[in-house]
Every structure is written in structure tokens, then in C-alpha cells.
Scaffold this motif. Structure first.
Motif, PDB file in Angstrom:
ATOM      1  N   ASP A  62       0.892  -1.264   0.045  1.00  0.00           N
ATOM      2  CA  ASP A  62       0.154   0.095  -0.127  1.00  0.00           C
ATOM      3  C   ASP A  62       0.883   1.133   0.017  1.00  0.00           C
ATOM      4  N   PHE A  82       1.418  -0.025  -7.338  1.00  0.00           N
ATOM      5  CA  PHE A  82       1.619  -0.520  -6.325  1.00  0.00           C
ATOM      6  C   PHE A  82       1.775  -2.039  -6.386  1.00  0.00           C
ATOM      7  N   ALA A 186      -5.886  -3.325   7.003  1.00  0.00           N
ATOM      8  CA  ALA A 186      -5.440  -3.337   5.581  1.00  0.00           C
ATOM      9  C   ALA A 186      -5.647  -4.544   4.876  1.00  0.00           C
ATOM     10  N   GLN A 190      -8.061  -5.813   1.470  1.00  0.00           N
ATOM     11  CA  GLN A 190      -7.348  -6.342   0.153  1.00  0.00           C
ATOM     12  C   GLN A 190      -8.271  -7.732  -0.319  1.00  0.00           C
ATOM     13  N   ARG A 215      -7.041   4.644  -4.102  1.00  0.00           N
ATOM     14  CA  ARG A 215      -5.652   4.215  -4.248  1.00  0.00           C
ATOM     15  C   ARG A 215      -4.899   4.449  -5.481  1.00  0.00           C
ATOM     16  N   SER A 297      -7.988   2.147  -1.200  1.00  0.00           N
ATOM     17  CA  SER A 297      -8.448   1.198  -1.740  1.00  0.00           C
ATOM     18  C   SER A 297      -9.571   1.647  -2.629  1.00  0.00           C
TER      19      SER A 297
END
Ligand code: NAP
Length: 505
Positions: A62, A82, A186, A190, A215, A297
Motif C-alpha cells: 500500500d 503498487f 489493511a 484487500q 488508491r 482502496s
């Protein structure tokens, strides 16, 4: 195990524990400085640390990979801004090869104990494969490696696969299965968008909603990669720009008023992605942005609104063999249980196996709060360097920058020891206390303390013993130099059976 004759115990100048960014980075820099007498202990069969362990669906960094890579090993081939877990892990494996480190790694060597031997001025290390001794011990086990499992009744009785996010089974097929996800940090953020695509049903148990910001990821195409390969300066410029961008973001943590401004972006993101006002309300945190880790995100909110996903507020109350009971007492059926409940950070398990000058473990002296000089060395523990130790974490930028500054401290210490015939260094209690006071003072008005939340950054005393409260530049300036006046310096005594003699800087 048979006793080993002392003279047959392998001895090295530097023993490094762990082969993630910290351990490999230390080894690469030791070699670069011509220090070849070192080994790395790795309990697994491959390098990679957290990037080897965390193989859950959707695992990615991230922080932009251009900043989350070694400054001395730029990678022009990141697939996205990323990087994804498989390529970050591959990058670390490649670094181990390219820097000639692999043959120094003792795989399947779990370190059970490391005790400072005051008479010999060295570390006595017990591994699962036998003993070693070392002048210097670098502990680089990672801070987010030991799963924290929730204390939920019935957890052991769940009748199906149940595992922590960092222990994702390789061959798990979720098609046709109902999955319960506990936690919304986190890792969960994801995982949920990925598993939603295959699982029959996903129930997400949220105790506290996180703040999410966009993101804005994108793939890096062949032209970008070719340009980065052809013009390395371009990569350095991008890295420099990202570095500055993150440092500006870091202001939000240190100045809660700036954090309130940044909240506007997060609220806009939520409003744009979630049209249902009631759901939006449940997803809106009641603490200041940044108090818990900010999450990047673009696909979590959309995933939550898919027909096969349900958000259960208030967290989980109990696990039953075929379901999870939410805080309102309702049981939701589940075939698979995913515990995205974080890691033991403020009471790191590695501290239990390190014993210092007075026979106390690091864990003893870190109760109730972890403290170290410049986040790296500890009073009472000569010749020990801890990577990603107390107050070295970041809420705003790449921890690789931090690890590199700590490695500079180690190299400068070794250089000083060589130049002055020093066998052991140990931070002075006053120097360590002064550093800790500086950190605590800077921490006072930060969003981590004043933001109105509980987080893994805070220890049992309510102190933030995990994060560095200033810029990464300030960290480097404070940590990289080896200030001899901050340390007790010892030379081996020439007389037999005499304690090592302290010398003054
Ligand atoms: P985490 O941020 O500590 O989140 C744990 C989650 O589990 C929280 O939502 C917490 O709720 C919840 N929880 C804990 N115990 C619970 C219980 N008994 N019942 C219900 N909920 C419970 O853990 P994580 O998501 O694994 O992330 C840890 C850190 O790893 C991150 O902050 C980040 O630094 C790092 N990380 C990085 C990446 C990346 O680079 N992409 C990815 C994953 C993780 P509360 O908030 O209410 O406590």
C-alpha cells in the motif's frame, strides 16, 4: 541434542535473524562495505519475511513500489504503481541472488535463544540446527509477522478451514463456500474484493470502520518500463516526487487539523462509492483520520455492495461450528473462517528469546513498553541492533527508508568499533531515555494519541511505542550517525579473567 565443544561452534562477526527487507538490506550493505563475515538465520525455506508469509488473495503493497524498494536496487519492472505480493517476493529473492547473499543464509534455522556472553563479549545463539556465536546480533524478524488471534469463544470448534490472513492455504478453493471475514484492517480490505469474486457468500465482521482513501493504482506498461530501464534518472525522479508527496501527507498525522482536512477526501470517496446513506453511516469512522492506519482502496466499498457480501457491524461475539455470531446475537452461516485480526506488534515474540547483559530478556525490559535508543539499540543489550524496533514504524511512507537508515547506523557503529578496537557497544541509559523522551514529546499532539481511537500502534500503557512521529528525513538524520558519546564502549581486557574495560568516546 549432543553438547558441542566450544571450539567447534561456528563464530561470525555479524549474525542476522530474518531475511525480509531488513535482513537482506543489512546483508547487502555489509557486503558493499567489504564485511563478509556474516550469516543470516531464516526459519523458513525461502527469503521474503512478510512478503513470503502474506499470500492472501489481493495481497499488494500500500505504498508505491518505486518507494517501497531498496534505494540501491531499483526495479524497473513493477507491474503496477503498487506492486503485488508475488512480484515483491520475487524481487526479494532476486536481491538475495544478485547481492550474493543466498549462500550466507542458513535456511530452516529457527533461532531459539540468543544470550549475551559478557565474559566472551559475544552472542551465544541457539538455533534449531545447532549453536553459533557472533560478535554482533542484528534482529530483523519483522514487526508484522506473528498473528494475533481473536479471543472469541468457540474458535477451536469451527468445523472448516479457519486461518489467519497471513496463513492463507495455497490450495483453498472458495467456489460455492460461505466465508466469514473477521476484521476490517489493511489485510481484510484487500482480501474481501478478491474473494467476493469466487465465494458464494462473504460476511464481513466490522468492529471499527477504517478510513479509506482512493488508491489510484494503474498498470505500468512496457513503454514505462523501457523508459525506466533506459533512463535510471527517471526512476530516481519519480521516487523523489513520491518521497515528497508522502512527507506532505505525513503532516496530517502530526497536525490533527490537517488530518481533518484530509478527512474531506475520505468522506468524498465514501460518498462517491456508497450511495446508500445507512450503509455509509455504518462505514463512517468516529475517530480522526490517521488514528488507525489509513487504508488505500478503490474496490472495497464496491465489493461490500455486491449481492453476495454482507457487512455485520459490532464485530463478532462467538464462533460456532458452522457459523459466526455477530454482536447482535444473530448467527451467520460460514464454511470458511478468515481471521484478519492483525499481529502482535507491541509485545513482539522475538523479544522473548534475546537475553541481555544481566540475564533479562528483551521482553522483560520491554514490559510494559518497548524502548530503544534511536529505535535500534537497547540499554542492557550490548552489540544488539533491532531493525524496525520501537518507534520506527510509519503511518505515511515506506518502512524500507527506515530500515536503510537503521542499517547505516549499524555500518557506522561497526566502522567505529573497527577503528577504535572496540569489542562491544551499548547505549547509555541516559541517551536512550533522552531519545524516548524526544519521541514521546513529539507524539503528544499527533493524531495517533489525540485522534480518539484504539490501535495496534499503542501499547498496554497507552504509549505509542511503534511509530516514528516525524519525517523520514528527520529519522535518517537522527538515526544514521553513530554518536559514540551516546554509548558505553568496551575493549577486551588484556589481563586473563578480567572484565572488559570501558573506554570513553
Ligand atoms: P489490523 O490493521 O490490526 O486490523 C485488525 C482488524 O481486526 C481490525 O479491524 C480490528 O478491529 C479487527 N479485530 C481484531 N480483533 C477482533 C475481534 N476480536 N473481533 C472483531 N474484530 C477484531 O491488521 P491487518 O489488517 O492484518 O493489518 C496490520 C498491518 O499490516 C497494517 O496496519 C499494515 O501496516 C500492514 N499491512 C500492510 C499491507 C500492505 O502493505 N498492503 C497489507 C496488509 C497489512 P478494531 O479496529 O476494532 O480493533
Amino acid at each position: 541434542m549432543q553438547p558441542v565443544a566450544p571450539e567447534s561452534i561456528p563464530h561470525v562477526r555479524v549474525a542476522i535473524v530474518g531475511t525480509g527487507f531488513g535482513g537482506l538490506g543489512t546483508a547487502a550493505q555489509l557486503r558493499q562495505k567489504g564485511i563478509e563475515d556474516f550469516v543470516l538465520f531464516e526459519r523458513a525455506d525461502e527469503v521474503g519475511g512478510v512478503w513470503r508469509e502474506n499470500r492472501y488473495p489481493g495481497a499488494a503493497c500500500d505504498v508505491e513500489s518505486r518507494l517501497y524498494e531498496f534505494s540501491f536496487a531499483p526495479n524497473p519492472d513493477w507491474s503496477h504503481r503498487f506492486g503485488r505480493q508475488p512480484e515483491i517476493w520475487a524481487y526479494l529473492r532476486r536481491c538475495a541472488d544478485d547481492f550474493g547473499i543466498r549462500d550466507r543464509i542458513r535456511f530452516h534455522h529457527n533461532v531459539d535463544r540468543a544470550a549475551w556472553d559478557e565474559a566472551e563479549q559475544r552472542w551465544a545463539i541457539t538455533t534449531s540446527q545447532g549453536p553459533y556465536t557472533a560478535d554482533v546480533l542484528v534482529a530483523a524478524p519483522g514487526s508484522l509477522i506473528e498473528p494475533r488471534l481473536p479471543d472469541l469463544p468457540g474458535l477451536d470448534a469451527f468445523d472448516g478451514p479457519a486461518f489467519h490472513s497471513s496463513r492463507w492455504p495455497d490450495d483453498l478453493d472458495l467456489a460455492g463456500r460461505r466465508v466469514a471475514v473477521i476484521g476490517t484492517g489493511a489485510s481484510a480490505i484487500q482480501i474481501v474484493p478478491e474473494i467476493q469474486k469466487t465465494a458464494e457468500r462473504v460476511t464481513v465482521y466490522q468492529r471499527t470502520p477504517p478510513w479509506l482513501i482512493p488508491r489510484l493504482d494503474r498498470p505500468l506498461g512496457p513503454r514505462t518500463k523501457a523508459a525506466l530501464r533506459r533512463f535510471p534518472l527517471l526512476g530516481r525522479l519519480v521516487r523523489g516526487a513520491l518521497y515528497l508527496h508522502h512527507e506532505v501527507l505525513g503532516l496530517a498525522f502530526r497536525h490533527p487539523r490537517v488530518a481533518r482536512g484530509a478527512e474531506a477526501l475520505a468522506r468524498f470517496h465514501l460518498r462517491r462509492q456508497v450511495k446508500d446513506g445507512a450503509l455509509r453511516e455504518r462505514l463512517t469512522p468516529k475517530y480522526l483520520l490517521g488514528c488507525k492506519r489509513i487504508i488505500l482502496s478503490d474496490d472495497y466499498y464496491p465489493a461490500l455492495q455486491e449481492a453476495n457480501v454482507e457487512l455485520v457491524g459490532g464485530g463478532a461475539r462467538e464462533i460456532r461450528p458452522h457459523g459466526v455470531v455477530g454482536n447482535d446475537g444473530t448467527e451467520h452461516p460460514a464454511d470458511v473462517l478468515v481471521l484478519c485480526t492483525g499481529f502482535h506488534v507491541t509485545e513482539p515474540p522475538f523479544a522473548r528469546w534475546i537475553t541481555g547483559r544481566d540475564g533479562h530478556t528483551l521482553s522483560d525490559v520491554w514490559k510494559p513498553s518497548m524502548k530503544a535508543h534511536v529505535g535500534t539499540t537497547v540499554y542492557g543489550f550490548p552489540n544488539l541492533f533491532v531493525l524496525q524496533g520501537p518507534n520506527t514504524g510509519l503511518g505515511h511512507s515506506s518502512v524500507v527508508l527506515i530500515a536503510e537508515a537503521q542499517v547505516e547506523h549499524i555500518l557506522n557503529a561497526l566502522k567505529y568499533m573497527d577503528a577504535h578496537g572496540i569489542s562491544a557497544i551499548e547505549p547509555r541509559a541516559e541517551a536512550q531515555a533522552q531519545f524516548v523522551d524526544e519521541v514521546d514529546e513529539r507524539m503528544q499532539n499527533t493524531v495517533w494519541i489525540a485522534g480518539g481511537c484504539d490501535s495496534w500502534y499503542l501499547d498496554a500503557t497507552g504509549r505509542n511505542s511503534t511509530l516514528w512521529p516525524r519525517s523520514t528525513g528527520a529519522f535518517r538524520r537522527r538515526v544514521s550517525p553513530f554518536r559514540a558519546e551516546d554509548y558505553h564502549l568496551y575493549r577486551p581486557s588484556l589481563a586473563p579473567n578480567r572484565s572488559p574495560a570501558e573506554v570513553h568516546a
